[in-house]
Design a protein around this motif. Structure first.
Motif, PDB file in Angstrom:
ATOM      1  N   UNK A  99       0.778  -1.243   0.000  1.00 58.13           N
ATOM      2  CA  UNK A  99       0.000   0.000   0.000  1.00 58.13           C
ATOM      3  C   UNK A  99       0.807   1.290   0.000  1.00 58.13           C
ATOM      4  N   UNK A 100       1.983   1.287  -0.585  1.00 53.68           N
ATOM      5  CA  UNK A 100       2.735   2.528  -0.738  1.00 53.68           C
ATOM      6  C   UNK A 100       3.688   2.802   0.403  1.00 53.68           C
ATOM      7  N   UNK A 101       3.193   2.731   1.614  1.00 50.43           N
ATOM      8  CA  UNK A 101       4.031   3.151   2.732  1.00 50.43           C
ATOM      9  C   UNK A 101       4.299   2.017   3.710  1.00 50.43           C
TER      10      UNK A 101
ATOM     11  N   UNK B 286      -3.530   7.296  -8.551  1.00 49.51           N
ATOM     12  CA  UNK B 286      -2.356   6.555  -8.102  1.00 49.51           C
ATOM     13  C   UNK B 286      -1.906   7.027  -6.734  1.00 49.51           C
ATOM     14  N   UNK B 287      -1.110   6.188  -6.085  1.00 49.19           N
ATOM     15  CA  UNK B 287      -0.474   6.564  -4.830  1.00 49.19           C
ATOM     16  C   UNK B 287       1.018   6.716  -5.090  1.00 49.19           C
ATOM     17  N   UNK B 288       1.588   7.818  -4.600  1.00 44.39           N
ATOM     18  CA  UNK B 288       3.014   8.063  -4.795  1.00 44.39           C
ATOM     19  C   UNK B 288       3.615   8.429  -3.446  1.00 44.39           C
ATOM     20  N   UNK B 289       4.833   7.914  -3.172  1.00 42.79           N
ATOM     21  CA  UNK B 289       5.434   8.042  -1.847  1.00 42.79           C
ATOM     22  C   UNK B 289       6.748   8.818  -1.915  1.00 42.79           C
ATOM     23  N   UNK B 290       7.217   9.274  -0.765  1.00 40.06           N
ATOM     24  CA  UNK B 290       8.430  10.080  -0.650  1.00 40.06           C
ATOM     25  C   UNK B 290       9.620   9.495  -1.391  1.00 40.06           C
TER      26      UNK B 290
ATOM     27  N   UNK C  93      10.632   9.823  -8.060  1.00 41.68           N
ATOM     28  CA  UNK C  93      10.820  10.827  -9.098  1.00 41.68           C
ATOM     29  C   UNK C  93      10.031  10.356 -10.305  1.00 41.68           C
TER      30      UNK C  93
ATOM     31  N   UNK D 267       3.027   3.420  -6.042  1.00 42.08           N
ATOM     32  CA  UNK D 267       4.477   3.586  -6.035  1.00 42.08           C
ATOM     33  C   UNK D 267       4.960   3.714  -4.601  1.00 42.08           C
TER      34      UNK D 267
END
Lengths: 402, 372
Positions: A33-35, A296-300, A303, A313
């Motif tokens: 789940x991304x994180x 979408x999910x994007x994490x720290x 790029x 991601x």
């Protein structure tokens, strides 16, 4: 110090149906789940439910899981009284001692650990489910009914019921029968693999079960049937909410996709029930001048210069210019080189997808269609093709098709 | 690096940053999306292996306390040593209320702490600067050069902040002159106000200044003793940002959209640590657009974002268009808002269909918790 409840989290399973994703890590440590990692859900549930003593039983490929849990600090489980303890199988006097033979045997081997806290109740959890649950509600039902065991159940459709362990209950939700994958189900209450036991009772049953050489030392197969046979009070606790077993490639992919509907399935943004995780500190993610991001999910640390749609991601993923990612899960540190196309795939940690490579494809009528999986650290060469349903464990050479 | 102790000055509240520092110390000003300014120097110390750090505070340090807590996110929550927040404990009886007049006065305010430092060397720095330099390299240079004091110098090209302390070197590379706020920029080196020296020299100086009613480090110590002490520069060529105005804050922030600046400031070998909130990933809706932006975790983006820096938990609703702006934690931009050149502080809410427009030279700053 005495605790009312202690949680024991079964995290030793290999998770063989996740194939390449669990060749080097235990299933509970698989990113989700991304994180998160899968184990963050039961651990956070414990803390949010006020259970601050948790034993994590590990056996298969425990190194990454052990280091992930560490002192338990991300979950506020670094405590001087209680907290999280990793419990591997161990050698006993006179070279005795064995691997954990089954779920019940794993707890049996750690009776000494549970006894340290002299708890009234023990909560048995597993490390392969995604859900948010307040265990105190389940414990209070257990107390109110003075049960020996309370099992959390989910109402499924009758068709699905044939795939689960099914609890047959009376009008008061007292369990009178347990059937594993019944061809003709009598009820639609599926066991979620979450149990609350009165410790004194369970302790006795574990000792008796261990003495029986024919037993497989499993909760579902041995302990629960033995309790039913002896007419103990077993209660079903009806859980309403999102719950998903992520034991297969398809269910893992599905559950990740569910995260893209954050307020309809499982809400990890709720400040009243946070899901904690150990994550490296990464700078905010950067979206390039031509980036396209949708649903979408994007994490720290990511790029994104290319196109990312309907995907999850994890941190530090790089999607270069002209690359396209659709309906896919990219675990930490994945690099997708310029012009590569990924769809309906799971790409594990630090894999590199070469320029103009093609991985997976949208669903088709083909019989062998499925989610493509790239194992951690694998390099897929320039212009290579990874077919749908592939399970790639080794590097793929430039232009090659697998 | 067990022989170096870190001291961070965190008592400055810069009035020129108007709306942004009204409720906080400059050190706890959000920067680069998820960070607070103090994270940079504190992480730099920790990355160099420094185990004990004292943070000198005076006024409005509530948000700094919230942020640093026990120091566990920097691995500074220790049984012995670790992070110590230093309010003016041996100070009040001497001069009543009011802020410190200079860093020497601040140090004498925590004199007993200084006496108990267990390391032989001390590095002094301000916590309101965004920079990432190898502190261990500076320490090694200090030991090798036999300097009494080593100070970080930046070139005026990389550090465009208005001239502060300009530095002049002699032919041997030793610092020959230091001028405070010169009206004309002379030379090309300026001081980043980061100093490394022995604990003994520091104690002597603080004691001397205290006895002679001197309270500035540069005016009280460095200038008068520039010839008797061997003061050497440590040159840092990378990104260095300090702010004396909202527009400067805005411009230096926007430089983070350049890959070179990010690679330097967020050097992977020296990661910048910050308070961990276990914030989930950022969600992009089906109609969203986000280009050339730096976006923290936990945001919900359904609208359009361009050339922006977003902190954690920012919401941009569908139809909203945000360009060239900095939105701090928890900012909510409702439907059909159009905004550009805005710096919105924490928990600002911009109601639907509002139009907000600043200018690159004069960005619009919106105070914490405001509703537009």
């Amino acid at each position: 110090m005495k605790k009312e409840a202690v949680a024991m989290l079964l995290a030793g399973g290999q998770g063989s149906r996740l194939y390449a994703l669990t060749s080097h890590v235990a299933k509970p440590a698989v990113p989700f789940g991304g994180k998160f990692r899968i184990i963050d859900f039961p651990l956070s549930n414990c803390v949010n439910s006020g259970i601050n003593t948790v034993g994590v039983l590990t056996q298969y490929q425990p190194l990454e899981l052990n280091s992930y849990i560490g002192s338990g600090q991300p979950w506020d489980l670094d405590r001087s009284d209680g907290g999280v303890s990793i419990l591997p199988p161990y050698v006993k006097e006179g070279d005795a001692g064995t691997w954990y033979k089954g779920t019940a045997n794993a707890i049996f081997q750690n009776i000494g650990f549970v006894d340290l806290y002299d708890p009234d109740y023990v909560v048995i959890l597993s490390g392969d489910h995604i859900y948010k649950m307040d265990y105190t509600e389940m414990i209070s039902l257990h107390k109110k009914t003075q049960a020996a065991c309370t099992i959390s159940v989910l109402e499924v459709t009758m068709e699905e019921a044939a795939r689960f362990g099914i609890m047959n209950v009376d009008g008061q939700d007292r369990i009178y029968e347990f059937e594993e994958k019944p061809p003709v189900p009598k009820s639609n209450l599926a066991s979620m693999g979450i149990y609350v036991f009165t410790w004194k009772k369970l302790r006795q049953y574990l000792i008796e079960d261990e003495a029986d050489p024919t037993s497989t030392n499993d909760f579902g197969k041995n302990i629960i049937p033995a309790m039913l046979k002896n007419d103990e009070t077993l209660m079903a606790y009806r859980f309403h909410g999102y719950w998903k077993d992520v034991g297969t490639i398809n269910s893992l992919w599905d559950a990740n996709m569910d995260m893209l509907a954050p307020h309809m399935t499982i809400d990890v943004y709720d400040p009243n029930w946070p899901i904690y995780a150990r994550t490296p500190t990464k700078p905010p993610h950067f979206t390039g001048p031509n980036a396209v991001l949708s649903h979408s999910l994007v994490t720290g640390g990511c790029q994104v210069y290319g196109k990312v749609t309907n995907s999850v991601l994890f941190h530090s993923v790089c999607v270069e210019e002209g690359a396209e990612v659709d309906y896919s899960i990219l675990m930490p540190g994945t690099v997708v080189k310029a012009g590569a196309k990924i769809s309906y795939s799971i790409v594990a940690e630090s894999a590199v997808i070469g320029q103009e490579a093609v991985v997976g494809s949208p669903p088709s009528d083909a019989e062998d269609w499925g989610i493509a999986v790239i194992a951690g650290g694998v390099a897929v060469g320039k212009q290579a093709t990874v077919m749908p349903n592939a399970m790639v464990r080794d590097d793929v050479k430039e232009g090659e098709q697998v | 690096m067990n022989d170096l102790h870190g001291i961070i000055f965190a008592y400055r509240s810069d009035s020129h940053l108007s709306e942004l520092t009204r409720h906080r110390n400059t050190c706890s000003l959000p920067f680069g999306g998820r960070y607070r300014l103090i994270d940079f120097m504190l992480s730099g110390f920790v990355n160099a292996g420094i185990r004990d750090v004292g943070v000198i505070v005076h006024e409005s340090y509530q948000s700094l306390l919230d942020h640093l807590a026990s120091g566990k996110d920097w691995d500074l929550s220790r049984k012995h040593g670790g992070l110590r927040i230093l309010p003016p404990f041996s100070y009040a009886e001497r001069r009543g209320s009011g802020g410190y007049r200079g860093s020497m006065e601040a140090l004498s305010g925590v004199f007993s702490y200084l006496q108990n430092i267990r390391q032989d060397y001390v590095i002094l720095a301000w916590g309101d600067m965004a920079v990432n330099f190898p502190v261990e390299e500076m320490f090694q240079q200090h030991l090798d050069s036999g300097a009494d004091i080593t100070m970080v110098c930046t070139s005026t090209d990389a550090d465009t902040t208005c001239p502060e302390n300009m530095v002049t070197l002699d032919s041997s590379g030793r610092i020959a002159d230091l001028s405070i706020h010169p009206s004309m920029t002379t030379g090309h080196l300026k001081s980043a106000e980061v100093y490394l020296l022995s604990k003994q020299l520091l104690l002597d100086m603080v004691d001397y200044c205290s006895a002679h009613n001197l309270y500035g480090f540069v005016s009280g110590v460095l200038q008068p003793r520039i010839h008797s002490l061997k003061i050497m520069p440590y040159l840092h060529k990378g990104y260095t940002a300090r702010f004396r105005s909202v527009s400067e804050y805005f411009q230096r922030s926007m430089q983070l959209l350049s890959l070179d600046v990010r690679t330097d400031l967020f050097n992977q070998a020296r990661p910048i640590r910050t308070k961990d909130m276990s914030t989930p990933s950022t969600y992009y809706g089906s109609e969203s657009k986000a280009v050339n932006s730096l976006i923290s975790d936990g945001c919900f983006i359904d609208g359009e974002v361009e050339n922006c820096i977003l902190s954690r938990g920012v919401v941009v609703e569908a139809g909203a268009r945000v360009a060239d702006s900095i939105l701090m934690q928890g900012t909510i931009v409702r439907r059909n808002v159009s905004m550009s050149y805005v710096v919105a502080d924490k928990n600002v809410q911009i109601n639907s269909s509002r139009m907000l427009m600043g200018h690159s030279s004069y960005p619009l700053a919106i105070a914490k918790n405001s509703i537009v």
